[in-house]
Enzyme design. Structure first.
Site, PDB file in Angstrom:
ATOM      1  N   ASP A   1      98.783  38.630  61.317  1.00  0.00           N
ATOM      2  CA  ASP A   1      98.052  37.963  60.309  1.00  0.00           C
ATOM      3  C   ASP A   1      98.730  38.046  59.030  1.00  0.00           C
ATOM      4  OD1 ASP A   1      95.915  37.645  62.165  1.00  0.00           O
ATOM      5  OD2 ASP A   1      94.744  39.380  61.295  1.00  0.00           O
TER       6      ASP A   1
ATOM      7  N   ASP B   1      91.656  33.953  70.478  1.00  0.00           N
ATOM      8  CA  ASP B   1      92.187  35.124  70.101  1.00  0.00           C
ATOM      9  C   ASP B   1      92.131  36.304  71.043  1.00  0.00           C
ATOM     10  OD1 ASP B   1      92.971  37.261  68.210  1.00  0.00           O
ATOM     11  OD2 ASP B   1      91.812  36.361  66.565  1.00  0.00           O
TER      12      ASP B   1
END
Length: 393
Positions: free
Chosen positions: A218, A145
């Site tokens: 997201d 990430d």
């Protein structure tokens, strides 16, 4: 022809096929990830309970094999710089062994930055060491990430003001560094890029060793966010295929924020998009309806079809769209999707999706054969829902 040029041409021509053969993801990966439900509260016990549930609910046998721990598992590094689990994850090797004993695979999470999104230790400066540690534990999947690596990217841009792509180049190099480190371990670890579609990872993901890459910011457990993400995937279908997958983020099915028809639309869109299917709910509290959506074998088969084709949007008008996905055996999956709150009568011409002489039509969610159809097919789609069909000759 020059020999070097010939070899280079061979590499370009056959690289996708070779990558598919060597990749741990010849079809879109399936499993579970801790973040959507547990976020920073996930523990060793939660992961073990999830592994148990994947088996007892039939999800493992339906294809959900990865058990992925997201952020907040990391403890401090030891005197040699090796990463360790924190008090929530006291023995990662033992946890991996438990997951493997269930016929499942263990996934883990890190960042190319110094810190993860939640402020835990990232892999910056420890890439090779962390990769070796993961391999020794028995890890099978790494989600990497971007997070705090933005600091390094900003510094790189300031240091090279004449190069507008300086930050992006540094990011790609950082992802390649971990990809090389994972490959050097000799253990097949599926490499998942999470950098939110920044700098078009679908164009360079395979070159850094990745099998999947996030294409969007997201998701959350609301119909508008899920629907927007699904629609955003329409223009990148050509970059998906065996061994390399566009990732529109994890599934929210079962977390309670959407209605069953909305969750069926969610599952259908992800299957049509040949997306990785990573459940994100609490499996110990899963309803029968949610389980039936997640484990529908015909829907999963659309996602896992060996052709590896991502759907394209055939038609869009107002609150309705038609998506088509070629399947093996000359079949085609068709999804009629609506953003309307109420039901819609929708139609498409079978000739325009490859069946000028008609086709046998199956309603996937109802599990019913609708017989031979020709010309224009008309069906009723529930509000915020989907009519998912398979056409065959």
């Amino acid at each position: 022809m020059n020999v070097r040029l010939l070899l280079a041409s061979f590499a370009v021509l056959f690289a996708p096929a070779l990558h598919a053969q060597t990749s741990p993801a010849p079809t879109p990966p399936m499993g579970w990830n801790s973040w959507n439900h547990f976020a920073g509260k996930v523990t060793d016990a939660d992961v073990r309970a999830t592994a148990d549930q994947l088996v007892s609910t039939g999800m493992r046998d339906a294809g959900y094999v990865y058990v992925n721990i997201d952020d907040t598992w990391q403890g401090k590094r030891d005197a040699n710089g090796a990463i360790r689990g924190n008090e929530k994850f006291p023995d990662m090797k033992a946890l991996a062994d438990y997951v493997h004993s269930k016929g499942l695979k263990l996934g883990i999470y890190s960042s190319p930055g110094e810190k993860t999104c939640a402020g835990y230790a990232g892999s910056y400066g420890h890439e090779a060491q962390d990769a070796q540690t993961y391999a020794a534990w028995g890890v099978d999947f790494l989600k990497y990430d971007l997070c705090s690596f933005g600091d390094q990217m900003s510094a790189e841009r300031k240091a090279h003001p004449d190069d507008p792509q300086a930050g992006e180049k540094l990011m790609i190099a950082a992802y390649k560094k971990m990809g090389d480190a994972l490959r050097a371990t000799g253990r097949p670890i599926l490499y998942s890029l999470c950098q939110y579609g920044f700098a078009d990872p679908w164009k360079w993901g395979p070159s850094v060793g990745a099998s999947m890459w996030r294409t969007t910011d997201d998701i959350n457990d609301t119909w508008p966010r899920m629907f927007i993400i699904g629609q955003e995937q329409a223009d990148i279908a050509q970059y998906a295929g065996p061994g390399h997958w566009n990732d529109p983020d994890m599934l929210e099915i079962g977390n309670g924020g959407m209605k069953p028809d909305e969750y069926r639309q969610h599952m259908s869109l992800w299957a049509m998009l040949a997306a990785p299917l990573l459940a994100g709910n609490d499996l110990t509290k899963m309803s029968d309806v949610d389980r039936s959506i997640l484990t529908n074998r015909e829907v999963i088969a659309i996602d896992q079809d060996p052709l590896g084709k991502q759907a394209t949007r055939q038609y869009e008008h107002a609150d309705m769209s038609v998506w088509t996905k070629p399947l093996s055996g000359g079949r085609v999956a068709v999804a009629l999707v609506t953003s309307s709150w109420g039901e819609r009568r929708m139609q498409f011409n079978l000739a325009e999706v490859g069946f000028p002489n008609g086709a046998s039509v199956r309603d996937v969610w109802d599990g019913k054969d609708l017989g031979r159809q020709s010309g224009v097919f008309t069906g009723v789609v529930p509000g915020h829902g989907v009519l998912l069909l398979i056409l065959s000759k």
